[in-house]
Design a protein around this motif. Structure first.
Motif, PDB file in Angstrom:
ATOM      1  N   THR A  82       0.828  -1.205   0.000  1.00 55.34           N
ATOM      2  CA  THR A  82       0.000   0.000   0.000  1.00 55.34           C
ATOM      3  C   THR A  82       0.862   1.255   0.000  1.00 55.34           C
ATOM      4  OG1 THR A  82      -1.713  -1.174   1.242  1.00 55.34           O
ATOM      5  CG2 THR A  82      -1.837   1.232   1.211  1.00 55.34           C
ATOM      6  N   LEU A  83       1.881   1.264   0.875  1.00 53.72           N
ATOM      7  CA  LEU A  83       2.794   2.410   0.903  1.00 53.72           C
ATOM      8  C   LEU A  83       3.577   2.529  -0.399  1.00 53.72           C
ATOM      9  CD1 LEU A  83       4.282   2.404   4.524  1.00 53.72           C
ATOM     10  CD2 LEU A  83       2.739   4.075   3.509  1.00 53.72           C
ATOM     11  N   LYS A  84       3.914   1.388  -0.997  1.00 49.74           N
ATOM     12  CA  LYS A  84       4.617   1.408  -2.277  1.00 49.74           C
ATOM     13  C   LYS A  84       3.782   2.116  -3.338  1.00 49.74           C
ATOM     14  CE  LYS A  84       6.792  -1.581  -5.723  1.00 49.74           C
ATOM     15  NZ  LYS A  84       7.083  -2.978  -6.131  1.00 49.74           N
ATOM     16  N   SER A  85       2.489   1.815  -3.373  1.00 50.37           N
ATOM     17  CA  SER A  85       1.593   2.467  -4.328  1.00 50.37           C
ATOM     18  C   SER A  85       1.435   3.951  -4.010  1.00 50.37           C
ATOM     19  CB  SER A  85       0.212   1.785  -4.306  1.00 50.37           C
ATOM     20  OG  SER A  85       0.317   0.433  -4.687  1.00 50.37           O
ATOM     21  N   ALA A  86       1.432   4.271  -2.717  1.00 47.50           N
ATOM     22  CA  ALA A  86       1.244   5.665  -2.306  1.00 47.50           C
ATOM     23  C   ALA A  86       2.446   6.529  -2.645  1.00 47.50           C
ATOM     24  CB  ALA A  86       0.957   5.718  -0.805  1.00 47.50           C
ATOM     25  N   PHE A  87       3.659   5.953  -2.534  1.00 46.54           N
ATOM     26  CA  PHE A  87       4.874   6.741  -2.734  1.00 46.54           C
ATOM     27  C   PHE A  87       5.455   6.627  -4.150  1.00 46.54           C
ATOM     28  CE2 PHE A  87       4.992   6.908   1.879  1.00 46.54           C
ATOM     29  CZ  PHE A  87       5.543   8.161   2.120  1.00 46.54           C
ATOM     30  N   ASN A  88       4.936   5.702  -4.946  1.00 46.43           N
ATOM     31  CA  ASN A  88       5.537   5.463  -6.258  1.00 46.43           C
ATOM     32  C   ASN A  88       5.543   6.717  -7.123  1.00 46.43           C
ATOM     33  OD1 ASN A  88       6.655   3.672  -8.347  1.00 46.43           O
ATOM     34  ND2 ASN A  88       4.709   4.053  -9.367  1.00 46.43           N
ATOM     35  N   TRP A  89       4.406   7.439  -7.160  1.00 42.98           N
ATOM     36  CA  TRP A  89       4.334   8.654  -7.981  1.00 42.98           C
ATOM     37  C   TRP A  89       5.326   9.702  -7.493  1.00 42.98           C
ATOM     38  CZ3 TRP A  89       3.435  13.431  -5.951  1.00 42.98           C
ATOM     39  CH2 TRP A  89       2.928  13.475  -4.641  1.00 42.98           C
ATOM     40  N   PHE A  90       5.452   9.801  -6.168  1.00 40.69           N
ATOM     41  CA  PHE A  90       6.359  10.786  -5.560  1.00 40.69           C
ATOM     42  C   PHE A  90       7.809  10.519  -5.983  1.00 40.69           C
ATOM     43  CE2 PHE A  90       9.086  12.172  -2.063  1.00 40.69           C
ATOM     44  CZ  PHE A  90       8.648  13.475  -1.859  1.00 40.69           C
ATOM     45  N   ILE A  91       8.210   9.245  -5.929  1.00 38.80           N
ATOM     46  CA  ILE A  91       9.582   8.867  -6.301  1.00 38.80           C
ATOM     47  C   ILE A  91       9.822   9.108  -7.782  1.00 38.80           C
ATOM     48  CG2 ILE A  91      11.200   6.936  -6.483  1.00 38.80           C
ATOM     49  CD1 ILE A  91       9.790   5.726  -4.007  1.00 38.80           C
ATOM     50  N   GLN A  92       8.877   8.697  -8.624  1.00 37.49           N
ATOM     51  CA  GLN A  92       9.066   8.818 -10.065  1.00 37.49           C
ATOM     52  C   GLN A  92       9.131  10.270 -10.525  1.00 37.49           C
ATOM     53  OE1 GLN A  92       9.845   6.235 -11.819  1.00 37.49           O
ATOM     54  NE2 GLN A  92       9.506   4.897 -10.048  1.00 37.49           N
TER      55      GLN A  92
END
Length: 368
Positions: free
Chosen positions: A191-201
């Motif tokens: 869930t956190l991976k999905s939440a932060f993925n856009w931020f990282i990219q």
């Protein structure tokens, strides 16, 4: 014998394990293929260094001659034969006032390196004399609750190297403190991976110049009433934010790819969350985490030069820019000295990270 064992351990830690075989090169204990491997890893680099210096010298000489011919032809066209002849004689004499300002030769760069070290010794002596002269006065000022008088002269080249190292290590520590814990949380939770993925990219490819401007806006506002020099704070925060992404991504990948059998064993043993993280997940993730940390440190060292230039922080970045702006006859040689120093320090930082990785990881890496 004990010293030999210690040397073998050190060379293995820094990723240069082949050095332990060099001592056996003349003993006849090595196989033919091992001898070839050692010679390839020693003689070939030495030969390539000599070739590089030779090509550099030849290229610098060709550029020097081309620039000299252009200056003489320009003087002939604008001022006549007499001025052209006088300029030709001046160039041949080696007078610094008329020398072509182009790519310096290896000899000129070595001379500038010695000049910078000599300058450092002079500045260090001035600092020591200043400290001795103001010792009694500063003692009184401290008793009265006042700030001591500090040396405000220009920093030496070595001082600027030290400033850059302090900045990059502070930035690296900031990146580590942000990226590793966040990477663990992201790796453990889809869930956190999905939440932060856009931020990282989105923020991972942002230029260090933009990070500097963002940090400048925030830090300047926070320290608006402070009289302290904020260039160091702005520099190391910018370096940390710009370089942390490799560690963040690699930590998340390392944690997410931990063998499920290890996780199941942790459940059977009824380990708590922190025990599971520190005894199972982190040890299994170390190779990928250290790969990210090595990339982070190298990126931090690269972007540091641009950020120091923008922040006017007295480090290697500002040194290179000031020499470029100075345009003196030896400025180009000093810039090349800085380039070699930056490269050598970057290599040593990589060896330090490799040594730390090999000292805490079960898998030993030999980079050469």
């Amino acid at each position: 014998m004990k010293q030999s064992v210690t040397l073998n351990k050190v060379t293995q830690l820094i990723g240069m394990g082949f050095f332990k075989n060099i001592a056996n090169l003349f003993t006849g204990k090595l196989e033919k293929d091992e001898v070839k491997s050692i010679l390839r890893k020693t003689l070939v680099p030495i030969a390539s260094i000599l070739l590089f210096i030779g090509l550099w010298h030849a290229g610098a000489k060709a550029l020097y001659n081309k620039e000299a011919e252009f200056k003489i032809a320009k003087a002939l066209e604008d001022q006549g034969q007499a001025e052209a002849d006088a300029l030709k004689v001046c160039i041949a004499s080696g007078d610094s006032s008329c020398q072509p300002n182009t790519l310096p030769s290896p000899i000129q760069v070595w001379g500038s390196f010695k000049s910078l070290l000599k300058d450092h010794n002079i500045i260090s002596a001035d600092k020591a004399a200043f400290k001795e002269k103001t010792a009694a006065m500063n003692a009184k000022r401290i008793e009265q609750g006042k700030d001591p008088i500090t040396y405000t002269g220009r920093p030496s080249f070595v001082d600027q190297i030290v400033r850059s190292l302090k900045t990059v290590f502070a930035g690296f520590l900031l990146a580590l403190l942000i990226a590793v814990p966040l990477g663990i949380f992201i790796g453990l939770s889809p869930t956190l991976k999905s939440a932060f993925n856009w931020f990282i990219q989105i923020f991972k490819p942002v230029s260090p110049v933009v990070w500097y401007l963002l940090v400048f806006m925030i830090v300047k506002t926070i320290l608006i009433d402070s009289s302290e020099d904020s260039s160091f704070t702005i520099s190391f925060i910018s370096v940390g934010l710009c370089s942390m992404w490799a560690t963040l991504v690699n930590t998340a990948m390392g944690v997410a790819s931990v063998d499920k059998d290890y996780i199941n064993v942790a459940k059977v043993l009824k380990l708590g969350t922190f025990q599971k993280v520190f005894k199972v997940i982190l040890p299994s993730s170390l190779p990928l985490i250290f790969t990210g940390l090595k990339i982070t440190l190298s990126v931090a060292w690269m972007v540091l030069i641009a950020i120091e230039l923008l922040a006017q922080s007295p480090g290697l970045g500002l040194f290179v820019w000031e020499e470029f702006q100075n345009g003196a006859n030896d400025s180009n040689a000093k810039i090349i000295v800085a380039m070699f120093v930056i490269g050598i320090i970057g290599f040593l930082l990589d060896r330090i990270m490799l040594a730390i990785q090999n000292s805490v990881s079960f898998v030993k890496t030999d980079a050469i």
